[in-house]
Design an enzyme around this catalytic site. Structure first.
Site, PDB file in Angstrom:
ATOM      1  N   GLY A 182       0.813  -1.202   0.000  1.00  0.00           N
ATOM      2  CA  GLY A 182       0.000   0.000   0.000  1.00  0.00           C
ATOM      3  C   GLY A 182       0.849   1.255   0.000  1.00  0.00           C
ATOM      4  N   CYS A 183       0.222   2.383  -0.321  1.00  0.00           N
ATOM      5  CA  CYS A 183       0.981   3.631  -0.470  1.00  0.00           C
ATOM      6  C   CYS A 183       1.500   4.150   0.873  1.00  0.00           C
ATOM      7  CB  CYS A 183       0.137   4.679  -1.194  1.00  0.00           C
ATOM      8  SG  CYS A 183      -1.493   4.966  -0.469  1.00  0.00           S
TER       9      CYS A 183
END
Length: 337
Positions: free
Chosen positions: A134-135
């Site tokens: 995920g970012c």
């Protein structure tokens, strides 16, 4: 040439993937799947690509490819693979969260490898399936991995991290449209952002006593050690985090530790000058800055949520899977101003 198929190519991560791959020297895009846009030119949706490609969206999906990118929403990747079996010879890179956690990695007698190159580079090279991080998780892990590798993470980690509006996806929402976001700032999911789960598993991989041992859910255990306040910023893309931990390291020792850890990782940099978000926007870089204040070590980290936090890292993983230079297709420059 690596034959590529993309599912979910009309969204933000799919668009970023197309922007990188149409100029990748070793890639042929076989299909860019989008049922709702089938027959339309790619630039009808991603209009910045007008003049760069005549590729059309299609409703096609088949296994006559070398690698499949899944740029679909969380929960939809698993559903797609259950409904559309993929030939076992095809490598898969999933940009959703469906296969990131250790309890959810199984697919077709194989397991998804967590695709953070700065943590799992050798495992990625020999993997069949990759779960792209995920970012927020990417940004936070990169800021903490060098400490975890030496067993130096303390009991409590404090994080303030601000993300751009593209982190919420392409579908408009009350907190992503311009009139609300512009000139505004707000916090959300305080202390309980879902990315803390993958962060804590990665930190525990390097520092095995990091996660508290109990029968409580993973997120609750992560929250005992990591205190994160995510914020929505008034800008489209990028993540800027400020993380502080109690540490006995001097500033000189901290820089030496971080520079040594990231010496062989081409996209992760440690700057002795203060940093800002525009240094990394439109790049696959992560740039960190360290400061020591009394007994607190401050780690600042800037990444682009759509590139190093999503599609750029996915291409980086593809390069590793196929034995290419890790930087192939990813020599991107920041916008600067």
């Amino acid at each position: 040439m690596i034959r590529v198929g993309i599912v979910g190519s009309a969204g933000y991560t799919g668009g970023e993937l197309l922007r990188v791959l149409i100029y990748h020297p070793d890639v042929e895009i076989v299909f860019a799947n989008s049922a709702s846009n089938a027959g339309n030119k790619i630039y009808a949706v991603h209009n910045d690509l007008f003049g760069d490609t005549e590729l059309e969206f299609s409703s096609d999906f088949h296994s006559e490819i070398d690698v499949l990118f899944l740029c679909v929403g969380h929960g939809d990747a698993r559903k797609f693979l259950e409904a559309n079996p993929v030939d076992p010879k095809v490598k898969i890179i999933d940009l959703s969260q469906d296969y990131r956690l250790k309890t959810n990695t199984a697919y077709q007698d194989e397991h998804f490898v967590y695709g953070l190159p700065e943590l799992n580079k050798e495992a990625i090279k020999s993997a069949q399936y990759i779960a792209n991080p995920g970012c927020f998780a990417t940004n936070i892990q990169l800021a903490l991995l060098p400490l975890a590798a030496q067993g130096l993470l303390p009991e409590q980690i404090h994080i303030n991290a601000t993300t751009g509006s593209t982190g919420a996806g392409q579908k408009p929402s009350p907190t992503s449209h311009f009139s609300w976001r512009s000139g505004n700032l707000s916090a959300y999911k305080a202390f309980e952002h879902q990315h803390l789960q993958e962060v804590s598993e990665s930190l525990n991989q390097l520092q095995p006593d990091f996660l508290p041992q109990s029968n409580r859910p993973l997120l609750e255990r992560a929250m005992q050690r990591i205190h994160m306040i995510p914020q929505r910023g008034a800008f489209p893309r990028g993540i800027f985090s400020a993380i502080y931990v109690t540490s006995e390291l001097t500033e000189v020792e901290a820089y030496a530790l971080y520079e040594d850890y990231y010496e062989s990782h081409p996209f992760t940099w440690v700057s002795k000058a203060n940093i800002d978000l525009k240094q990394v926007v439109n790049t696959n870089k992560s740039i960190m800055h360290l400061e020591k204040h009394a007994n607190q070590l401050l780690i600042l980290n800037a990444t682009d949520n759509l590139l190093k936090g999503a599609s750029g890292q996915a291409v980086q993983n593809m390069n590793l899977l196929f034995g290419l230079d890790e930087r192939a297709g990813l020599n991107l420059k920041s916008s600067g101003f």
